[in-house]
Design a protein around this motif. Sequence first.
Motif, PDB file in Angstrom:
ATOM      1  N   THR A  20       0.816  -1.209   0.000  1.00  0.00           N
ATOM      2  CA  THR A  20       0.000   0.000   0.000  1.00  0.00           C
ATOM      3  C   THR A  20       0.851   1.262   0.000  1.00  0.00           C
ATOM      4  OG1 THR A  20      -1.793  -1.117   1.183  1.00  0.00           O
ATOM      5  CG2 THR A  20      -1.780   1.291   1.225  1.00  0.00           C
ATOM      6  N   GLN A  21       0.684   2.073  -1.020  1.00  0.00           N
ATOM      7  CA  GLN A  21       1.160   3.448  -1.071  1.00  0.00           C
ATOM      8  C   GLN A  21      -0.034   4.305  -1.476  1.00  0.00           C
ATOM      9  OE1 GLN A  21       4.497   2.506  -3.854  1.00  0.00           O
ATOM     10  NE2 GLN A  21       5.731   3.689  -2.430  1.00  0.00           N
ATOM     11  N   VAL A  22      -0.106   5.508  -0.938  1.00  0.00           N
ATOM     12  CA  VAL A  22      -1.281   6.342  -1.173  1.00  0.00           C
ATOM     13  C   VAL A  22      -0.871   7.599  -1.931  1.00  0.00           C
ATOM     14  CG1 VAL A  22      -3.216   7.560  -0.124  1.00  0.00           C
ATOM     15  CG2 VAL A  22      -2.329   5.473   0.944  1.00  0.00           C
ATOM     16  N   ALA A  23      -1.512   7.829  -3.077  1.00  0.00           N
ATOM     17  CA  ALA A  23      -1.213   8.990  -3.913  1.00  0.00           C
ATOM     18  C   ALA A  23      -1.976  10.203  -3.378  1.00  0.00           C
ATOM     19  CB  ALA A  23      -1.579   8.711  -5.365  1.00  0.00           C
ATOM     20  N   ILE A  24      -1.455  10.786  -2.309  1.00  0.00           N
ATOM     21  CA  ILE A  24      -2.112  11.902  -1.636  1.00  0.00           C
ATOM     22  C   ILE A  24      -2.383  13.056  -2.596  1.00  0.00           C
ATOM     23  CG2 ILE A  24      -1.827  13.659   0.145  1.00  0.00           C
ATOM     24  CD1 ILE A  24      -2.402  10.908   1.236  1.00  0.00           C
ATOM     25  N   ALA A  25      -1.394  13.414  -3.391  1.00  0.00           N
ATOM     26  CA  ALA A  25      -1.564  14.562  -4.283  1.00  0.00           C
ATOM     27  C   ALA A  25      -2.670  14.319  -5.298  1.00  0.00           C
ATOM     28  CB  ALA A  25      -0.250  14.879  -4.990  1.00  0.00           C
ATOM     29  N   ASP A  26      -2.800  13.084  -5.781  1.00  0.00           N
ATOM     30  CA  ASP A  26      -3.886  12.772  -6.710  1.00  0.00           C
ATOM     31  C   ASP A  26      -5.242  12.905  -6.018  1.00  0.00           C
ATOM     32  OD1 ASP A  26      -2.168  12.296  -8.795  1.00  0.00           O
ATOM     33  OD2 ASP A  26      -2.248  10.108  -8.644  1.00  0.00           O
ATOM     34  N   GLU A  27      -5.313  12.454  -4.765  1.00  0.00           N
ATOM     35  CA  GLU A  27      -6.570  12.559  -4.021  1.00  0.00           C
ATOM     36  C   GLU A  27      -6.947  14.027  -3.796  1.00  0.00           C
ATOM     37  OE1 GLU A  27      -5.910  10.134  -0.546  1.00  0.00           O
ATOM     38  OE2 GLU A  27      -6.675   8.344  -1.570  1.00  0.00           O
ATOM     39  N   LEU A  28      -5.965  14.860  -3.491  1.00  0.00           N
ATOM     40  CA  LEU A  28      -6.232  16.284  -3.317  1.00  0.00           C
ATOM     41  C   LEU A  28      -6.664  16.920  -4.638  1.00  0.00           C
ATOM     42  CD1 LEU A  28      -3.195  17.134  -1.018  1.00  0.00           C
ATOM     43  CD2 LEU A  28      -5.603  17.246  -0.360  1.00  0.00           C
ATOM     44  N   ALA A  29      -6.021  16.512  -5.747  1.00  0.00           N
ATOM     45  CA  ALA A  29      -6.407  17.046  -7.057  1.00  0.00           C
ATOM     46  C   ALA A  29      -7.850  16.696  -7.378  1.00  0.00           C
ATOM     47  CB  ALA A  29      -5.467  16.504  -8.129  1.00  0.00           C
ATOM     48  N   ALA A  30      -8.234  15.443  -7.130  1.00  0.00           N
ATOM     49  CA  ALA A  30      -9.607  15.018  -7.417  1.00  0.00           C
ATOM     50  C   ALA A  30     -10.602  15.741  -6.507  1.00  0.00           C
ATOM     51  CB  ALA A  30      -9.727  13.508  -7.247  1.00  0.00           C
ATOM     52  N   ALA A  31     -10.225  15.940  -5.247  1.00  0.00           N
ATOM     53  CA  ALA A  31     -11.110  16.657  -4.323  1.00  0.00           C
ATOM     54  C   ALA A  31     -11.341  18.086  -4.812  1.00  0.00           C
ATOM     55  CB  ALA A  31     -10.496  16.665  -2.925  1.00  0.00           C
ATOM     56  N   GLY A  32     -10.260  18.752  -5.249  1.00  0.00           N
ATOM     57  CA  GLY A  32     -10.407  20.118  -5.727  1.00  0.00           C
ATOM     58  C   GLY A  32     -11.320  20.216  -6.939  1.00  0.00           C
ATOM     59  N   ASP A  33     -11.289  19.200  -7.802  1.00  0.00           N
ATOM     60  CA  ASP A  33     -12.110  19.245  -9.004  1.00  0.00           C
ATOM     61  C   ASP A  33     -13.597  19.149  -8.692  1.00  0.00           C
ATOM     62  OD1 ASP A  33     -12.142  19.334 -11.946  1.00  0.00           O
ATOM     63  OD2 ASP A  33     -13.049  17.347 -11.768  1.00  0.00           O
ATOM     64  N   LEU A  34     -13.952  18.670  -7.524  1.00  0.00           N
ATOM     65  CA  LEU A  34     -15.368  18.596  -7.157  1.00  0.00           C
ATOM     66  C   LEU A  34     -15.995  19.981  -7.064  1.00  0.00           C
ATOM     67  CD1 LEU A  34     -15.267  15.778  -4.442  1.00  0.00           C
ATOM     68  CD2 LEU A  34     -16.174  15.619  -6.773  1.00  0.00           C
ATOM     69  N   VAL A  35     -15.193  21.012  -6.810  1.00  0.00           N
ATOM     70  CA  VAL A  35     -15.745  22.370  -6.776  1.00  0.00           C
ATOM     71  C   VAL A  35     -15.265  23.200  -7.964  1.00  0.00           C
ATOM     72  CG1 VAL A  35     -15.980  22.360  -4.275  1.00  0.00           C
ATOM     73  CG2 VAL A  35     -13.886  23.260  -5.282  1.00  0.00           C
ATOM     74  N   LYS A  36     -14.229  22.743  -8.676  1.00  0.00           N
ATOM     75  CA  LYS A  36     -13.772  23.473  -9.869  1.00  0.00           C
ATOM     76  C   LYS A  36     -14.608  23.086 -11.082  1.00  0.00           C
ATOM     77  CE  LYS A  36      -9.273  22.381  -9.611  1.00  0.00           C
ATOM     78  NZ  LYS A  36      -9.192  21.764 -10.916  1.00  0.00           N
ATOM     79  N   GLY A  37     -14.784  21.781 -11.298  1.00  0.00           N
ATOM     80  CA  GLY A  37     -15.537  21.325 -12.454  1.00  0.00           C
ATOM     81  C   GLY A  37     -14.789  21.550 -13.750  1.00  0.00           C
ATOM     82  N   LYS A  38     -15.445  21.242 -14.856  1.00  0.00           N
ATOM     83  CA  LYS A  38     -14.838  21.380 -16.178  1.00  0.00           C
ATOM     84  C   LYS A  38     -15.416  22.533 -16.984  1.00  0.00           C
ATOM     85  CE  LYS A  38     -12.586  17.633 -15.220  1.00  0.00           C
ATOM     86  NZ  LYS A  38     -11.233  17.785 -14.645  1.00  0.00           N
ATOM     87  N   LEU A  39     -16.604  23.002 -16.615  1.00  0.00           N
ATOM     88  CA  LEU A  39     -17.299  23.994 -17.433  1.00  0.00           C
ATOM     89  C   LEU A  39     -17.570  25.294 -16.692  1.00  0.00           C
ATOM     90  CD1 LEU A  39     -19.977  21.620 -19.054  1.00  0.00           C
ATOM     91  CD2 LEU A  39     -17.798  22.355 -20.030  1.00  0.00           C
ATOM     92  N   GLY A  40     -17.243  25.341 -15.414  1.00  0.00           N
ATOM     93  CA  GLY A  40     -17.650  26.498 -14.609  1.00  0.00           C
ATOM     94  C   GLY A  40     -16.677  27.652 -14.603  1.00  0.00           C
ATOM     95  N   GLY A  41     -15.515  27.513 -15.239  1.00  0.00           N
ATOM     96  CA  GLY A  41     -14.559  28.608 -15.246  1.00  0.00           C
ATOM     97  C   GLY A  41     -13.941  28.875 -13.890  1.00  0.00           C
TER      98      GLY A  41
END
Length: 450
Positions: free
Chosen positions: A192-213
């Motif tokens: 087990t190794q945990v990709a913390i930075a990837d998890e943070l990136a995915a979390a941030g996208d929950l409020v950034k989105g792809k179309l909201g600017g």
Amino acid sequence: MTGMSHDHAAAGLEIIPILGIGELRPGDDLAATIIENAPPLQEGDVLVVTSKAVSKVEGRLIALDTADEDARETARQAAIEAESVRVVASRGTLRIVETRHGLVLAAAGVDLSNVARNEIALLPLDPDASAQLLREAVKELTGVEVGVVISDSMGRPWRAGITDTAIGVAGLTALTDPRGRSDHYGNVLEVTQVAIADELAAAGDLVKGKLGGVPVAIVRGFARDGKLVDDGMGSRNLIRGSVDDLFRLGTEEAIAVGREDVGWATDIAPALHVDAVSVVTELAADSDVEPAVQQAFLGFLAARPDAMWRSCAPGHLTASALVVDPTRRLVLLTLHPRAGMWLQLGGHCEPGDHTLLDAAAREAREESGIGALSFDPTPLGLDVHAITCSLGVPTRHFDVRYIAVAPQGAEPVRSDESDDLRWFPWDRLPEGAAPDLPRLVEAARRRLGR
């Protein structure tokens, strides 16, 4: 989100979109724009910034003089080719490729979304360096220490949909490694190794989105006591090395390698072998190569269909790179543990390398920890030397040598394959340097006009 804090887990997280940033253009001050629109930043906040925002302010855009869709697609395909070091898989016009950063993703990250209709966006040249510069700028403007994750959307094998992952990291540890620790039941974690930075990136996208600017989000609460743990490695640990990558080869590559291994289709030379013959044959007249050495390479390639692989006991081709700093005054050398000498970076060719330049770029990136290197595609020279390499028996390396320039602000990181890694001035090479290194350096100086 709440939960008991253990390992990397936080007691609770708040994910905050930064609204009002608007359109970014080359030369804009990204740090000042973020601070102007964000709520007051706190110690230990993590800024998750979409790579497109970084690419725009850094000028990583291709501007066309037309918005014609066919012209734009032609330019996009050319950009994908330029940003790729090898194709992993393809279907129709879709290409999954490895970039010079070491990332494996669709279309080399070349993107047409969220840019003008006559523009094409490329990934940042060195995402880790971009993240570090942004972090330092925020600290200078606010006095607050934050972490920075530069994110980009990627697909995953065997999973539908895309998710944001980290391509640049500063101020926090991207990959945690709890192996050797025991869980609640006493089971020892082994893989087990945990990709913390990837998890943070995915979390941030929950409020950034792809179309909201919304290009930037704050993840708050991950730090413990306002402090982020930082191993200084940036995003490097997130890229799986070729030795450990069980899925490195695309389907066509795997079939070709399998046929070569069992001796099938011996009348059809592998692509890497064909490239080697072409590269050695077409060396520039001003390259530092003696005709006899050039003919030795071509004779060996003609005699040995397996000349590209380390399993070829009489000898095999290798690829190396003399990495120079942006001022062209320093060279990056590694203290090779087996040779016991200071050398340029490089090593053996591997399945998946389509060209010698691919092999040199991969080795230089892995051994220097620098994700983006600019290569001259014409080799500096050739060298044949006796060595006992990882094959374990005396052999010869037929080394093809390139030159690469590191990006501004690049910080080398020593790999496990090196006893030491340092910059040295052109004219003051270290004691214990390989005997032929001064000649290689002089060839590089002539090539660069120094």
